[in-house]
Design a protein around this motif. Structure first.
Motif, PDB file in Angstrom:
ATOM      1  N   GLU A   1       0.828  -1.210   0.000  1.00 50.37           N
ATOM      2  CA  GLU A   1       0.000   0.000   0.000  1.00 50.37           C
ATOM      3  C   GLU A   1       0.858   1.254   0.000  1.00 50.37           C
ATOM      4  OE1 GLU A   1      -2.526  -0.578   3.387  1.00 50.37           O
ATOM      5  OE2 GLU A   1      -3.880  -1.913   2.284  1.00 50.37           O
ATOM      6  N   ARG A   2       1.936   1.254   0.782  1.00 46.41           N
ATOM      7  CA  ARG A   2       2.845   2.409   0.804  1.00 46.41           C
ATOM      8  C   ARG A   2       3.438   2.664  -0.579  1.00 46.41           C
ATOM      9  NH1 ARG A   2       5.585   0.421   5.451  1.00 46.41           N
ATOM     10  NH2 ARG A   2       7.510   0.388   4.258  1.00 46.41           N
ATOM     11  N   TYR A   3       3.662   1.586  -1.331  1.00 48.24           N
ATOM     12  CA  TYR A   3       4.245   1.732  -2.659  1.00 48.24           C
ATOM     13  C   TYR A   3       3.217   2.242  -3.670  1.00 48.24           C
ATOM     14  CZ  TYR A   3       7.412   1.078  -6.497  1.00 48.24           C
ATOM     15  OH  TYR A   3       8.233   1.317  -7.575  1.00 48.24           O
ATOM     16  N   GLY A   4       1.935   2.021  -3.398  1.00 43.18           N
ATOM     17  CA  GLY A   4       0.898   2.465  -4.328  1.00 43.18           C
ATOM     18  C   GLY A   4      -0.056   1.378  -4.786  1.00 43.18           C
ATOM     19  N   PHE A   5       0.072   0.185  -4.238  1.00 47.87           N
ATOM     20  CA  PHE A   5      -0.858  -0.899  -4.568  1.00 47.87           C
ATOM     21  C   PHE A   5      -2.183  -0.671  -3.844  1.00 47.87           C
ATOM     22  CE2 PHE A   5       3.012  -2.983  -5.804  1.00 47.87           C
ATOM     23  CZ  PHE A   5       2.641  -3.902  -6.771  1.00 47.87           C
ATOM     24  N   ASN A   6      -3.254  -1.101  -4.489  1.00 47.71           N
ATOM     25  CA  ASN A   6      -4.586  -1.066  -3.900  1.00 47.71           C
ATOM     26  C   ASN A   6      -5.207  -2.449  -3.973  1.00 47.71           C
ATOM     27  OD1 ASN A   6      -4.983   1.879  -3.444  1.00 47.71           O
ATOM     28  ND2 ASN A   6      -4.601   1.928  -5.648  1.00 47.71           N
ATOM     29  N   GLU A   7      -5.985  -2.800  -2.950  1.00 50.15           N
ATOM     30  CA  GLU A   7      -6.691  -4.080  -2.963  1.00 50.15           C
ATOM     31  C   GLU A   7      -7.805  -4.010  -4.008  1.00 50.15           C
ATOM     32  OE1 GLU A   7      -9.454  -6.889  -0.115  1.00 50.15           O
ATOM     33  OE2 GLU A   7      -8.059  -5.505   0.858  1.00 50.15           O
ATOM     34  N   ILE A   8      -7.840  -5.005  -4.899  1.00 50.02           N
ATOM     35  CA  ILE A   8      -8.866  -5.036  -5.943  1.00 50.02           C
ATOM     36  C   ILE A   8      -9.750  -6.276  -5.847  1.00 50.02           C
ATOM     37  CG2 ILE A   8      -7.554  -3.585  -7.539  1.00 50.02           C
ATOM     38  CD1 ILE A   8      -6.889  -6.247  -9.081  1.00 50.02           C
ATOM     39  N   GLY A   9      -9.424  -7.187  -4.937  1.00 51.01           N
ATOM     40  CA  GLY A   9     -10.240  -8.386  -4.794  1.00 51.01           C
ATOM     41  C   GLY A   9      -9.628  -9.356  -3.807  1.00 51.01           C
TER      42      GLY A   9
ATOM     43  N   TYR B   1      -4.137 -19.763  -0.412  1.00 52.55           N
ATOM     44  CA  TYR B   1      -2.860 -20.221   0.124  1.00 52.55           C
ATOM     45  C   TYR B   1      -3.040 -21.392   1.077  1.00 52.55           C
ATOM     46  CZ  TYR B   1      -0.496 -15.899  -1.351  1.00 52.55           C
ATOM     47  OH  TYR B   1       0.045 -14.872  -2.073  1.00 52.55           O
ATOM     48  N   PRO B   2      -2.094 -22.353   1.052  1.00 54.73           N
ATOM     49  CA  PRO B   2      -2.087 -23.349   2.130  1.00 54.73           C
ATOM     50  C   PRO B   2      -1.695 -22.664   3.430  1.00 54.73           C
ATOM     51  CG  PRO B   2      -0.135 -23.593   0.748  1.00 54.73           C
ATOM     52  CD  PRO B   2      -0.993 -22.536   0.114  1.00 54.73           C
ATOM     53  N   ALA B   3      -2.280 -23.108   4.512  1.00 55.11           N
ATOM     54  CA  ALA B   3      -1.989 -22.517   5.818  1.00 55.11           C
ATOM     55  C   ALA B   3      -1.972 -23.618   6.858  1.00 55.11           C
ATOM     56  CB  ALA B   3      -3.047 -21.469   6.176  1.00 55.11           C
ATOM     57  N   VAL B   4      -1.370 -23.330   7.987  1.00 55.79           N
ATOM     58  CA  VAL B   4      -1.383 -24.278   9.081  1.00 55.79           C
ATOM     59  C   VAL B   4      -2.842 -24.512   9.461  1.00 55.79           C
ATOM     60  CG1 VAL B   4      -0.661 -24.705  11.460  1.00 55.79           C
ATOM     61  CG2 VAL B   4       0.885 -23.519   9.874  1.00 55.79           C
ATOM     62  N   GLY B   5      -3.289 -25.749   9.375  1.00 46.55           N
ATOM     63  CA  GLY B   5      -4.663 -26.065   9.736  1.00 46.55           C
ATOM     64  C   GLY B   5      -5.697 -25.746   8.668  1.00 46.55           C
ATOM     65  N   GLY B   6      -5.293 -25.591   7.415  1.00 42.65           N
ATOM     66  CA  GLY B   6      -6.289 -25.358   6.372  1.00 42.65           C
ATOM     67  C   GLY B   6      -5.797 -24.478   5.250  1.00 42.65           C
ATOM     68  N   ARG B   7      -6.634 -23.526   4.844  1.00 43.43           N
ATOM     69  CA  ARG B   7      -6.326 -22.624   3.737  1.00 43.43           C
ATOM     70  C   ARG B   7      -6.538 -21.181   4.196  1.00 43.43           C
ATOM     71  NH1 ARG B   7      -3.948 -25.164  -0.386  1.00 43.43           N
ATOM     72  NH2 ARG B   7      -4.596 -23.501  -1.749  1.00 43.43           N
ATOM     73  N   GLU B   8      -5.959 -20.256   3.441  1.00 43.17           N
ATOM     74  CA  GLU B   8      -6.060 -18.840   3.789  1.00 43.17           C
ATOM     75  C   GLU B   8      -6.366 -18.033   2.532  1.00 43.17           C
ATOM     76  OE1 GLU B   8      -3.329 -15.332   5.825  1.00 43.17           O
ATOM     77  OE2 GLU B   8      -2.534 -17.358   5.701  1.00 43.17           O
ATOM     78  N   ASP B   9      -7.172 -16.989   2.685  1.00 43.32           N
ATOM     79  CA  ASP B   9      -7.503 -16.109   1.570  1.00 43.32           C
ATOM     80  C   ASP B   9      -6.297 -15.263   1.172  1.00 43.32           C
ATOM     81  OD1 ASP B   9     -10.064 -17.064   1.853  1.00 43.32           O
ATOM     82  OD2 ASP B   9     -10.927 -15.159   2.513  1.00 43.32           O
ATOM     83  N   ALA B  10      -6.281 -14.876  -0.090  1.00 36.09           N
ATOM     84  CA  ALA B  10      -5.290 -13.935  -0.605  1.00 36.09           C
ATOM     85  C   ALA B  10      -5.981 -12.618  -0.910  1.00 36.09           C
ATOM     86  CB  ALA B  10      -4.658 -14.468  -1.881  1.00 36.09           C
ATOM     87  N   LEU B  11      -5.316 -11.524  -0.576  1.00 34.80           N
ATOM     88  CA  LEU B  11      -5.726 -10.215  -1.059  1.00 34.80           C
ATOM     89  C   LEU B  11      -5.087 -10.040  -2.430  1.00 34.80           C
ATOM     90  CD1 LEU B  11      -5.017  -8.063   2.130  1.00 34.80           C
ATOM     91  CD2 LEU B  11      -7.112  -9.297   1.516  1.00 34.80           C
ATOM     92  N   VAL B  12      -5.858  -9.625  -3.413  1.00 31.31           N
ATOM     93  CA  VAL B  12      -5.340  -9.324  -4.740  1.00 31.31           C
ATOM     94  C   VAL B  12      -5.147  -7.818  -4.804  1.00 31.31           C
ATOM     95  CG1 VAL B  12      -5.722  -9.495  -7.225  1.00 31.31           C
ATOM     96  CG2 VAL B  12      -6.620 -11.276  -5.695  1.00 31.31           C
ATOM     97  N   MET B  13      -3.946  -7.415  -5.181  1.00 34.37           N
ATOM     98  CA  MET B  13      -3.611  -5.993  -5.211  1.00 34.37           C
ATOM     99  C   MET B  13      -3.058  -5.630  -6.590  1.00 34.37           C
ATOM    100  SD  MET B  13      -1.904  -5.580  -1.402  1.00 34.37           S
ATOM    101  CE  MET B  13      -2.369  -3.843  -1.178  1.00 34.37           C
ATOM    102  N   ALA B  14      -3.213  -4.358  -6.968  1.00 28.10           N
ATOM    103  CA  ALA B  14      -2.713  -3.875  -8.248  1.00 28.10           C
ATOM    104  C   ALA B  14      -2.111  -2.492  -8.065  1.00 28.10           C
ATOM    105  CB  ALA B  14      -3.843  -3.813  -9.270  1.00 28.10           C
ATOM    106  N   CYS B  15      -1.132  -2.182  -8.922  1.00 30.28           N
ATOM    107  CA  CYS B  15      -0.477  -0.881  -8.916  1.00 30.28           C
ATOM    108  C   CYS B  15      -0.235  -0.452 -10.360  1.00 30.28           C
ATOM    109  CB  CYS B  15       0.863  -0.971  -8.175  1.00 30.28           C
ATOM    110  SG  CYS B  15       1.782   0.578  -8.084  1.00 30.28           S
ATOM    111  N   SER B  16      -0.713   0.739 -10.702  1.00 33.01           N
ATOM    112  CA  SER B  16      -0.467   1.283 -12.032  1.00 33.01           C
ATOM    113  C   SER B  16       0.996   1.715 -12.135  1.00 33.01           C
ATOM    114  CB  SER B  16      -1.376   2.486 -12.280  1.00 33.01           C
ATOM    115  OG  SER B  16      -1.010   3.108 -13.508  1.00 33.01           O
ATOM    116  N   LEU B  17       1.606   1.434 -13.281  1.00 35.39           N
ATOM    117  CA  LEU B  17       2.985   1.836 -13.527  1.00 35.39           C
ATOM    118  C   LEU B  17       3.059   3.017 -14.488  1.00 35.39           C
ATOM    119  CD1 LEU B  17       4.566  -1.717 -13.881  1.00 35.39           C
ATOM    120  CD2 LEU B  17       4.538  -0.238 -11.875  1.00 35.39           C
ATOM    121  N   LEU B  18       1.920   3.557 -14.849  1.00 36.85           N
ATOM    122  CA  LEU B  18       1.893   4.698 -15.751  1.00 36.85           C
ATOM    123  C   LEU B  18       2.170   5.970 -14.952  1.00 36.85           C
ATOM    124  CD1 LEU B  18      -1.253   3.742 -17.833  1.00 36.85           C
ATOM    125  CD2 LEU B  18       1.144   3.401 -18.423  1.00 36.85           C
ATOM    126  N   ASP B  19       3.038   6.799 -15.475  1.00 40.50           N
ATOM    127  CA  ASP B  19       3.386   8.048 -14.767  1.00 40.50           C
ATOM    128  C   ASP B  19       2.344   9.103 -14.934  1.00 40.50           C
ATOM    129  OD1 ASP B  19       5.756   6.938 -13.833  1.00 40.50           O
ATOM    130  OD2 ASP B  19       6.821   7.509 -15.665  1.00 40.50           O
TER     131      ASP B  19
END
Length: 150
Positions: A118-126, A132-150
Motif C-alpha cells: 500500500e505504501r508503494y501504491g498498490f490497492n486491494e482489488i479483490g 494459500y495453504p496454511a497451518v490447519g487449512g487454507r487462507e484467503d489472498a488479497l489481490v492488489m494492483a499498482c499502475s505503472l503509468l506516470d
C-alpha cells in the motif's frame, strides 16, 4: 529507502535462495518453482546489503502487465527498508518490460507485507478465497494492483 545492490538470480544461487525462503515462510517455494521461473525468463533477482544476500524477488511480465510472484527478505534483515528497495527494483524491471500495471497476491494474515505494498501504491482489488495453504487449512489472498503509468 535502504541501499541495496541487485543481481540476476542463477541456478547456482538456489541453495542460498532456498535458505532465505525457508527461513521466511511457513509454506516456501520449492527449488523446482524457482528453476521454472529462471528458465522461463522471469525477472528473478537477488538483493544484497554489502556482500550479504538479504532477499530475492520474482516477477513475470507480458502483454503490458506484470505479476509480482515472490518477494522475500530474510527475517533478521526485515524492518529496515530492504523490502521497499527490492519492491522498487522489481517494479523498475516491470516498467522496463513495458508493463502498465503490476498485480500480486498476499496472504490476508501478512499485514506487514500488505502495508508495504500500500505504501508503494498498490490497492486491494479483490480476494481469492482459500488461495494459500496454511497451518490447519487454507487462507484467503488479497489481490492488489499498482499502475505503472506516470
Amino acid at each position: 529507502m535502504s541501499t541495496l545492490s541487485f543481481r540476476r538470480m542463477q541456478e547456482s544461487d538456489l541453495d542460498a535462495v532456498l535458505a532465505v525462503e525457508f527461513a521466511a515462510f511457513s509454506h516456501p517455494w520449492t527449488r523446482g518453482i524457482f528453476l521454472d521461473c529462471i528458465r522461463s525468463g522471469h525477472e528473478c533477482w537477488l538483493a544484497y546489503s554489502g556482500q550479504q544476500q538479504v532477499g530475492h524477488g520474482v516477477l513475470s511480465a507480458a502483454a503490458g502487465e506484470s505479476h509480482l510472484l515472490n518477494i522475500t527478505i530474510k527475517p533478521e534483515s526485515q524492518g529496515n527498508g530492504h523490502g521497499l528497495a527490492l519492491l522498487d527494483h522489481l517494479m523498475q524491471q516491470a516498467k522496463a518490460r513495458d508493463a502498465e500495471v503490476t498485480f500480486l497476491e498476499v496472504r490476508e494474515s501478512n499485514q506487514s507485507a500488505a502495508r508495504l505494498y500500500e505504501r508503494y501504491g498498490f490497492n486491494e482489488i479483490g480476494r481469492r478465497k482459500n488461495y494459500y495453504p496454511a497451518v490447519g487449512g487454507r487462507e484467503d489472498a488479497l489481490v492488489m494492483a499498482c499502475s505503472l503509468l506516470d
